[in-house]
Design an enzyme around this catalytic site. Structure first.
Site, short mmCIF file in Angstrom:
data_model
loop_
_atom_site.label_atom_id
_atom_site.label_comp_id
_atom_site.label_asym_id
_atom_site.label_seq_id
_atom_site.Cartn_x
_atom_site.Cartn_y
_atom_site.Cartn_z
N PRO A 39 0.81 -1.21 0.00
CG PRO A 39 -0.67 -1.51 1.73
CD PRO A 39 0.67 -1.95 1.26
CD GLU A 40 3.07 2.94 -4.31
OE1 GLU A 40 3.21 4.12 -4.67
OE2 GLU A 40 3.31 1.98 -5.05
CE LYS A 45 4.78 4.80 0.64
NZ LYS A 45 5.95 4.09 0.12
NE ARG A 56 11.58 -1.35 -4.63
CZ ARG A 56 10.64 -0.69 -3.95
NH1 ARG A 56 10.93 0.40 -3.32
NH2 ARG A 56 9.42 -1.16 -3.89
NE ARG A 113 7.24 -10.17 1.15
CZ ARG A 113 7.87 -9.49 0.20
NH1 ARG A 113 7.17 -8.88 -0.73
NH2 ARG A 113 9.16 -9.40 0.20
#
Length: 290
Positions: free
Chosen positions: A2-3, A58, A277, A124
């Site tokens: 999530p951003e 965030k 990335r 995770r």
DNA sequence: CACTTGACCTGTCCGC
DNA sequence: TGCGGACAGGTCAAGT
């Protein structure tokens, strides 16, 4: 995962659902998911009611009627799903993504006195939820150092340029991802906004002409606002506070579109690596710097 | 200071 | 169908 747009979508949802609810119990299955929660701390949550739900960068902050707040970072795969008493069990609106809860990735469950529940799921186990005295919330590192909120009214193009210029010799993609410069931008919206402004992600900030900086400012805000409007981006894990996915990715131009034609010029979109990335670009629209 | 790498974890996908 | 490796949207610490 999530951003800013995903966290903001969750905040909007929770702000409608949670205020007034009274906490009855809390369980957690993984110490790192609910750190700083000795028995005493959890005891302070009991009988407290939810006052408000905020977001900074965030991070979500759920203010309680006691002197505490629940502070939550979802990191890559976190979900925060509220299940009301009426919908609990059969007929959950999103069996495929949020399924019946709790499930094997449920880390923390908050029970409210009306029988509804708030689930913090995190496949995770990178994310966390903390109970903190309100007075201490701003002492978390991310709040002390975090940069400007890009959607605030006072975030002008001049401020945008001033902040980015602090990293003149860094590549633009890593600067967009740096939370201490601008808050809330992650990999998806960095790639999308750079495509919008026709800037190659490896370009050094100091080499970007002013006109392109202005374009990037507009592009970034447009992309973030559009995503909030569409309920965020769902690739695999993201769901909102009611367990529903977001639809922004079907409006995305480059993110996860490698192999497909650029919507602007038709050139095949490529996936490269920048700042460690995965990075998506149109090699025609976004020329590599010399 | 800028940049890279590795760590934190689980799950999925891809190639052999 | 099995197995190893790469990879995944975020941060943080440590090393160059």
């Amino acid at each position: 995962m999530p951003e800013l747009p995903e966290v903001e979508t969750i905040r909007i949802g929770l702000a409608k659902l949670l205020p007034g609810l009274v906490i009855q119990d809390v369980q957690h299955d993984w110490q790192k998911s609910f750190p700083n929660a000795p028995a005493d701390a959890v005891r302070f949550m009991m009988k407290a009611s939810v006052k408000a739900v905020h977001r900074r960068a965030k991070v979500l902050i759920i203010d309680l009627s006691s002197k505490y707040s629940l502070v939550i970072h979802l990191k890559m795969t976190g979900q925060l799903v509220y299940v009301g008493k009426k919908r609990f069990g059969a007929g959950h609106p999103n069996k495929s993504l949020a399924g019946d809860l709790p499930d094997k990735s449920t880390r923390v469950t908050v029970d409210f006195t009306d029988g509804s529940k708030l689930f913090f799921n995190d496949q995770r186990k990178f994310g966390w939820m903390r109970l903190m005295p309100k007075i201490d919330v701003t002492e978390i590192d991310i709040f002390r150092k975090v940069g400007t909120e890009p959607l605030e009214d006072d975030f002008t193009v001049e401020r945008f340029i001033e902040r980015l210029s602090r990293r003149e010799r860094s590549n633009i993609k890593s600067v967009l991802l740096d939370q201490t410069i601008i808050a809330g931008v992650g990999n998806i919206y960095a790639d999308e906004s750079l495509w919008g402004a026709k800037i190659h992600p490896s370009t050094l900030v100091g080499d970007i002409p002013k006109a392109k900086m202005v374009a990037l400012y507009s592009s970034l805000r447009d992309v973030l606002n559009l995503s909030i409007e569409k309920g965020g981006s769902t690739d695999r894990n993201y769901v909102d506070s009611e367990g529903k996915p977001g639809s922004y990715l079907s409006f995305a131009n480059v993110f996860r579109k490698n192999g497909q034609p650029c919507p602007r010029c038709g050139t095949t979109i490529e996936k490269i690596k920048v700042a460690g990335r995965g990075t998506h670009i149109c090699p025609h629209c976004q020329k590599e710097p010399k």
